[in-house]
Design a protein around this motif. Structure first.
Motif, PDB file in Angstrom:
ATOM      1  N   LYS A  31       0.807  -1.228   0.000  1.00 40.65           N
ATOM      2  CA  LYS A  31       0.000   0.000   0.000  1.00 40.65           C
ATOM      3  C   LYS A  31       0.840   1.279   0.000  1.00 40.65           C
ATOM      4  CE  LYS A  31      -4.213   1.971   1.698  1.00 40.65           C
ATOM      5  NZ  LYS A  31      -5.473   1.690   2.316  1.00 40.65           N
ATOM      6  N   PRO A  32       1.775   1.476   0.936  1.00 41.82           N
ATOM      7  CA  PRO A  32       2.552   2.726   0.909  1.00 41.82           C
ATOM      8  C   PRO A  32       3.515   2.803  -0.282  1.00 41.82           C
ATOM      9  CG  PRO A  32       3.324   1.310   2.691  1.00 41.82           C
ATOM     10  CD  PRO A  32       2.098   0.668   2.117  1.00 41.82           C
ATOM     11  N   LEU A  33       4.023   1.655  -0.731  1.00 39.34           N
ATOM     12  CA  LEU A  33       4.915   1.643  -1.894  1.00 39.34           C
ATOM     13  C   LEU A  33       4.164   2.093  -3.144  1.00 39.34           C
ATOM     14  CD1 LEU A  33       6.703  -1.792  -1.247  1.00 39.34           C
ATOM     15  CD2 LEU A  33       7.611   0.496  -0.769  1.00 39.34           C
ATOM     16  N   LEU A  34       2.941   1.589  -3.296  1.00 42.38           N
ATOM     17  CA  LEU A  34       2.138   1.929  -4.470  1.00 42.38           C
ATOM     18  C   LEU A  34       1.535   3.327  -4.380  1.00 42.38           C
ATOM     19  CD1 LEU A  34       0.404  -1.504  -5.073  1.00 42.38           C
ATOM     20  CD2 LEU A  34       2.273  -0.479  -6.390  1.00 42.38           C
ATOM     21  N   ALA A  35       1.304   3.790  -3.160  1.00 48.97           N
ATOM     22  CA  ALA A  35       0.766   5.147  -2.987  1.00 48.97           C
ATOM     23  C   ALA A  35       1.716   6.175  -3.594  1.00 48.97           C
ATOM     24  CB  ALA A  35       0.527   5.439  -1.507  1.00 48.97           C
ATOM     25  N   LYS A  36       3.007   5.912  -3.505  1.00 50.20           N
ATOM     26  CA  LYS A  36       4.002   6.816  -4.102  1.00 50.20           C
ATOM     27  C   LYS A  36       3.861   6.884  -5.617  1.00 50.20           C
ATOM     28  CE  LYS A  36       7.346   5.839  -0.472  1.00 50.20           C
ATOM     29  NZ  LYS A  36       8.578   5.136  -0.131  1.00 50.20           N
ATOM     30  N   GLY A  38       0.839   6.420  -7.039  1.00 47.52           N
ATOM     31  CA  GLY A  38      -0.551   6.781  -7.307  1.00 47.52           C
ATOM     32  C   GLY A  38      -1.390   5.610  -7.769  1.00 47.52           C
ATOM     33  N   LEU A  39      -0.992   4.384  -7.361  1.00 48.02           N
ATOM     34  CA  LEU A  39      -1.697   3.178  -7.797  1.00 48.02           C
ATOM     35  C   LEU A  39      -2.244   2.399  -6.609  1.00 48.02           C
ATOM     36  CD1 LEU A  39       0.838   1.723 -10.409  1.00 48.02           C
ATOM     37  CD2 LEU A  39      -1.264   2.984 -10.904  1.00 48.02           C
ATOM     38  N   LEU A  76      -9.860  -0.437 -14.947  1.00 48.43           N
ATOM     39  CA  LEU A  76      -9.525   0.125 -16.257  1.00 48.43           C
ATOM     40  C   LEU A  76      -9.974   1.571 -16.371  1.00 48.43           C
ATOM     41  CD1 LEU A  76     -10.490  -2.813 -18.633  1.00 48.43           C
ATOM     42  CD2 LEU A  76      -8.210  -1.872 -18.302  1.00 48.43           C
ATOM     43  N   LYS A  77     -11.181   1.844 -15.921  1.00 45.58           N
ATOM     44  CA  LYS A  77     -11.711   3.208 -15.997  1.00 45.58           C
ATOM     45  C   LYS A  77     -10.856   4.176 -15.184  1.00 45.58           C
ATOM     46  CE  LYS A  77     -16.477   1.950 -17.002  1.00 45.58           C
ATOM     47  NZ  LYS A  77     -17.826   1.804 -16.508  1.00 45.58           N
ATOM     48  N   ARG A  78     -10.422   3.740 -13.990  1.00 47.73           N
ATOM     49  CA  ARG A  78      -9.591   4.626 -13.153  1.00 47.73           C
ATOM     50  C   ARG A  78      -8.230   4.871 -13.792  1.00 47.73           C
ATOM     51  NH1 ARG A  78     -11.919   1.597  -8.803  1.00 47.73           N
ATOM     52  NH2 ARG A  78     -10.015   0.392  -8.649  1.00 47.73           N
ATOM     53  N   LEU A  79      -7.628   3.818 -14.363  1.00 46.70           N
ATOM     54  CA  LEU A  79      -6.330   3.992 -15.026  1.00 46.70           C
ATOM     55  C   LEU A  79      -6.460   4.902 -16.247  1.00 46.70           C
ATOM     56  CD1 LEU A  79      -4.879   0.378 -14.778  1.00 46.70           C
ATOM     57  CD2 LEU A  79      -4.062   2.414 -13.562  1.00 46.70           C
ATOM     58  N   ASP A  80      -7.568   4.783 -16.947  1.00 41.00           N
ATOM     59  CA  ASP A  80      -7.843   5.649 -18.085  1.00 41.00           C
ATOM     60  C   ASP A  80      -7.988   7.098 -17.601  1.00 41.00           C
ATOM     61  OD1 ASP A  80      -8.574   6.730 -20.543  1.00 41.00           O
ATOM     62  OD2 ASP A  80     -10.269   5.379 -20.847  1.00 41.00           O
ATOM     63  N   ALA A  81      -8.764   7.295 -16.539  1.00 42.35           N
ATOM     64  CA  ALA A  81      -8.979   8.637 -15.991  1.00 42.35           C
ATOM     65  C   ALA A  81      -7.679   9.260 -15.466  1.00 42.35           C
ATOM     66  CB  ALA A  81     -10.022   8.589 -14.873  1.00 42.35           C
ATOM     67  N   GLN A  82      -6.767   8.415 -14.987  1.00 43.41           N
ATOM     68  CA  GLN A  82      -5.471   8.889 -14.494  1.00 43.41           C
ATOM     69  C   GLN A  82      -4.504   9.192 -15.640  1.00 43.41           C
ATOM     70  OE1 GLN A  82      -5.441   5.528 -11.327  1.00 43.41           O
ATOM     71  NE2 GLN A  82      -3.712   6.832 -10.819  1.00 43.41           N
ATOM     72  N   GLY A  83      -4.912   8.868 -16.849  1.00 46.33           N
ATOM     73  CA  GLY A  83      -4.060   9.136 -17.998  1.00 46.33           C
ATOM     74  C   GLY A  83      -2.936   8.137 -18.187  1.00 46.33           C
ATOM     75  N   LEU A  84      -3.099   6.923 -17.630  1.00 44.01           N
ATOM     76  CA  LEU A  84      -2.048   5.905 -17.726  1.00 44.01           C
ATOM     77  C   LEU A  84      -2.281   4.918 -18.862  1.00 44.01           C
ATOM     78  CD1 LEU A  84      -1.543   5.229 -13.912  1.00 44.01           C
ATOM     79  CD2 LEU A  84      -0.138   6.649 -15.428  1.00 44.01           C
ATOM     80  N   LEU A  85      -3.525   4.794 -19.286  1.00 46.34           N
ATOM     81  CA  LEU A  85      -3.820   3.916 -20.425  1.00 46.34           C
ATOM     82  C   LEU A  85      -4.961   4.505 -21.214  1.00 46.34           C
ATOM     83  CD1 LEU A  85      -6.617   2.063 -20.141  1.00 46.34           C
ATOM     84  CD2 LEU A  85      -5.247   0.831 -18.512  1.00 46.34           C
ATOM     85  N   GLU A  86      -5.071   4.039 -22.423  1.00 43.68           N
ATOM     86  CA  GLU A  86      -6.230   4.407 -23.245  1.00 43.68           C
ATOM     87  C   GLU A  86      -6.800   3.155 -23.881  1.00 43.68           C
ATOM     88  OE1 GLU A  86      -4.110   5.905 -27.349  1.00 43.68           O
ATOM     89  OE2 GLU A  86      -4.452   7.400 -25.780  1.00 43.68           O
ATOM     90  N   ARG A  87      -8.111   3.201 -24.059  1.00 43.31           N
ATOM     91  CA  ARG A  87      -8.821   2.079 -24.662  1.00 43.31           C
ATOM     92  C   ARG A  87      -9.177   2.455 -26.095  1.00 43.31           C
ATOM     93  NH1 ARG A  87     -13.224   1.567 -20.015  1.00 43.31           N
ATOM     94  NH2 ARG A  87     -12.810   3.778 -19.930  1.00 43.31           N
ATOM     95  N   ARG A  88      -8.867   1.550 -27.020  1.00 47.13           N
ATOM     96  CA  ARG A  88      -9.177   1.786 -28.439  1.00 47.13           C
ATOM     97  C   ARG A  88      -9.854   0.551 -29.010  1.00 47.13           C
ATOM     98  NH1 ARG A  88      -3.238   2.893 -30.401  1.00 47.13           N
ATOM     99  NH2 ARG A  88      -2.571   4.204 -28.694  1.00 47.13           N
ATOM    100  N   ARG A  89     -10.833   0.778 -29.846  1.00 45.93           N
ATOM    101  CA  ARG A  89     -11.484  -0.322 -30.558  1.00 45.93           C
ATOM    102  C   ARG A  89     -10.513  -0.892 -31.579  1.00 45.93           C
ATOM    103  NH1 ARG A  89     -15.930  -2.188 -28.335  1.00 45.93           N
ATOM    104  NH2 ARG A  89     -17.057  -0.539 -27.315  1.00 45.93           N
ATOM    105  N   SER A  90     -10.510  -2.182 -31.712  1.00 49.88           N
ATOM    106  CA  SER A  90      -9.660  -2.845 -32.686  1.00 49.88           C
ATOM    107  C   SER A  90     -10.138  -2.508 -34.097  1.00 49.88           C
ATOM    108  CB  SER A  90      -9.706  -4.362 -32.473  1.00 49.88           C
ATOM    109  OG  SER A  90      -9.094  -5.037 -33.542  1.00 49.88           O
ATOM    110  N   SER A  91      -9.207  -2.236 -34.984  1.00 47.26           N
ATOM    111  CA  SER A  91      -9.586  -1.967 -36.376  1.00 47.26           C
ATOM    112  C   SER A  91      -9.999  -3.264 -37.077  1.00 47.26           C
ATOM    113  CB  SER A  91      -8.438  -1.291 -37.129  1.00 47.26           C
ATOM    114  OG  SER A  91      -7.277  -2.097 -37.058  1.00 47.26           O
ATOM    115  N   ASP A  92      -9.518  -4.403 -36.576  1.00 49.14           N
ATOM    116  CA  ASP A  92      -9.869  -5.705 -37.158  1.00 49.14           C
ATOM    117  C   ASP A  92     -11.242  -6.193 -36.702  1.00 49.14           C
ATOM    118  OD1 ASP A  92      -7.354  -5.724 -38.325  1.00 49.14           O
ATOM    119  OD2 ASP A  92      -6.477  -6.959 -36.738  1.00 49.14           O
ATOM    120  N   ASP A  93     -11.586  -5.888 -35.448  1.00 47.70           N
ATOM    121  CA  ASP A  93     -12.832  -6.372 -34.867  1.00 47.70           C
ATOM    122  C   ASP A  93     -13.339  -5.316 -33.893  1.00 47.70           C
ATOM    123  OD1 ASP A  93     -14.892  -7.638 -33.506  1.00 47.70           O
ATOM    124  OD2 ASP A  93     -13.787  -9.501 -33.185  1.00 47.70           O
ATOM    125  N   GLU A  94     -14.365  -4.592 -34.295  1.00 48.56           N
ATOM    126  CA  GLU A  94     -14.909  -3.482 -33.503  1.00 48.56           C
ATOM    127  C   GLU A  94     -15.381  -3.913 -32.108  1.00 48.56           C
ATOM    128  OE1 GLU A  94     -15.440  -0.020 -34.023  1.00 48.56           O
ATOM    129  OE2 GLU A  94     -13.930  -0.340 -35.568  1.00 48.56           O
TER     130      GLU A  94
END
Length: 150
Positions: A31-36, A38-39, A76-94
């Motif tokens: 917990k304290p290691l990850l708090a540094k 922001g995870l 996933l939503k929290r990581l997206d909101a934190q700007g650490l990941l983004e979700r994209r639809r696959s161009s091969d399979d929507e």
């Protein structure tokens, strides 16, 4: 039946309790290691998967973490909101959503480099003991999931 005749039912004799209480202790250590960083712990696990394989589906992440998508979705939503990941639809399979690290998500990997060593030191175990314990736990999980050969 008196209490001494039920040794098998003593809390301290339960494998499940040893695993559970150790898991709680491990989470308390992280917990304290990850708090540094922001995870939270679930976020850290997801980031570990993405640091290994950027651009995978949320289904693949769920398989790696042994979790269903319902449990992963808020993480996933929290990581997206934190700007650490983004979700994209696959161009091969929507229908498929691919997860990609942002530059900030990639940079966080460098900051997390010291965590495994910190945890190893806190464990009081040497590397051989950790490897052996991890192998035993992996084997137990496979057996309990019906994937083992025992």
């Amino acid at each position: 039946m008196n209490s001494t005749s039920c040794e098998a039912l003593h809390l301290d004799n339960q494998l499940c309790f040893a695993l559970y209480s150790t898991s709680l202790a491990m989470n308390k250590l992280y917990k304290p290691l990850l708090a540094k960083l922001g995870l939270t712990y679930p976020q850290y696990l997801m980031m570990l998967v993405l640091w290994e394989e950027d651009g995978i589906t949320s289904t693949a992440v769920g398989k790696r973490l042994h979790q269903d998508l319902g449990a992963l979705s808020p993480v996933l939503k929290r990581l997206d909101a934190q700007g650490l990941l983004e979700r994209r639809r696959s161009s091969d399979d929507e229908r498929k959503v691919l997860l990609f690290l942002t530059p900030a998500g990639k940079a966080l990997q460098q900051q997390a480099q010291s965590l495994p060593h910190s945890v190893l030191c806190a464990s009081g175990l040497n590397i051989e003991q950790v490897v052996s314990l991890k192998q035993q736990l992996d084997s137990l999980r496979l057996t309990l999931n019906g994937d083992g050969h025992g």
